[in-house]
Design a protein around this motif. Structure first.
Motif, short mmCIF file in Angstrom:
data_model
loop_
_atom_site.label_atom_id
_atom_site.label_comp_id
_atom_site.label_asym_id
_atom_site.label_seq_id
_atom_site.Cartn_x
_atom_site.Cartn_y
_atom_site.Cartn_z
N CYS A 23 0.88 -1.14 0.00
CA CYS A 23 0.18 -0.12 0.18
C CYS A 23 0.95 1.04 0.07
N THR A 43 -5.97 0.89 12.79
CA THR A 43 -6.51 0.70 11.81
C THR A 43 -7.48 1.87 11.13
N HIS A 63 -1.53 2.44 11.29
CA HIS A 63 -0.54 1.21 10.50
C HIS A 63 -1.15 0.88 9.48
N HIS A 64 -2.60 0.61 9.36
CA HIS A 64 -3.41 0.07 8.36
C HIS A 64 -4.29 1.00 7.64
N TRP A 68 -4.95 -0.91 -0.56
CA TRP A 68 -3.89 -2.12 -0.65
C TRP A 68 -4.05 -2.86 -2.26
N HIS A 97 2.79 1.51 6.94
CA HIS A 97 2.77 0.03 7.20
C HIS A 97 3.95 -0.86 7.41
N GLY A 177 1.70 -9.07 13.47
CA GLY A 177 0.70 -8.82 12.86
C GLY A 177 0.53 -10.29 12.12
N HIS A 219 -3.29 -10.19 15.79
CA HIS A 219 -2.68 -9.37 14.80
C HIS A 219 -2.89 -7.80 15.48
N HIS A 220 -3.96 -7.48 15.89
CA HIS A 220 -4.43 -6.22 16.45
C HIS A 220 -3.46 -5.86 17.82
N GLU A 223 -0.07 -5.28 17.19
CA GLU A 223 0.30 -3.96 16.34
C GLU A 223 -0.14 -2.78 16.97
#
Length: 251
Positions: A23, A43, A63-64, A68, A97, A177, A219-220, A223
């Motif tokens: 991204c 996110t 971060h997100h 993408w 990212h 992640g 994941h969350h 990160e």
């Protein structure tokens, strides 16, 4: 501070030109020119945008972000609603990212290692200094059960542990992640344990058959800390009002 000046400083700090990412990194959606208040989060979901609007923020840092590779290019439905809210409220969207994963001090991997007391950190792929995967060790050996307890205590989330068979853990590799596939490289190097956010069906068999403990810590959850560290840097170095908002995500 001007929105593009902030982007330039962050782009340089995180060395975004060094990465081929999935991204665009940096300023993804432009809002008002003058930025005084920034909301940070993992996110750029609708809940975070709504919070930023309520707080009258000028920018969101995540971060997100958006755009993408491989996703639909149409701006419709959920994507339309998010982008429309940002534009109508003049909110800048900054997203970083891989550069935020890898940064040696502020990155997700560096912050997770600090929290879990991992020392002697180095790239998991020694031929690539920008390797997303990292490897290090604990000051003293630790059992898999105690490491699982430490992860849960630090991240407030119980990890899924796949037993690799070793009684004691000294060396550990990790990638926050969705970095579960680095487990094979770690196992080939004889590392005792691997920590990441997500888990796939194949990861279970790799861990068992290659003799490496695997901890899927979320994941969350893994990160949350890079963007907070970057926000603290912005508040200190750029003298801006920065606030972190944790939008809960069990994955």
């Amino acid at each position: 501070m001007k929105n593009r000046k902030i982007a330039n400083k962050l782009d340089q700090l995180l060395e975004i030109h060094q990465f081929k990412d999935y991204c665009p990194n940096g300023l993804q959606i432009e809002g008002v020119a003058e930025v005084t208040k920034i909301i940070t989060g993992v996110t750029a979901n609708q809940a975070l945008i709504d919070f930023a609007i309520a707080e009258k923020a000028d920018a969101i840092l995540v971060h997100h972000g958006y755009f993408w590779k491989g996703e639909s290019q149409e701006i419709v439905g959920m994507k339309f609603k998010r982008i429309k809210a940002l534009i109508e409220n003049g909110i800048n969207l900054y997203a970083y990212h891989l550069p935020l994963d890898v940064h040696p001090q502020l990155g997700n991997n560096a912050q997770l290692a600090k929290l879990l007391q991992i020392t002697d950190r180095r790239p998991l792929e020694p031929w690539d200094k920008r390797s997303v995967g990292r490897v290090g060790k604990f000051a003293q050996t630790i059992s898999a059960e105690l490491l699982a307890e430490r992860i849960e205590s630090v991240l407030s989330r119980k990890p899924l542990h796949i037993d690799g068979g070793k009684k004691e853990i000294s060396s550990v590799a990790w990638c926050t992640g969705g970095g579960q596939d680095y487990i094979t490289i770690a196992a080939e190097q004889g590392i005792d344990a691997f920590i990441s956010g997500e888990i796939s069906e194949r990861t279970v068999h790799i861990a068992r058959e290659m003799g490496i403990h695997y901890f899927a810590a979320g994941h969350h959850a893994t990160e949350r800390y890079g963007v907070q560290a970057l926000g603290d840097w912005i508040a200190s170095e750029l003298d801006l009002d920065v606030q972190f908002k944790d939008v809960d995500n069990p994955v």
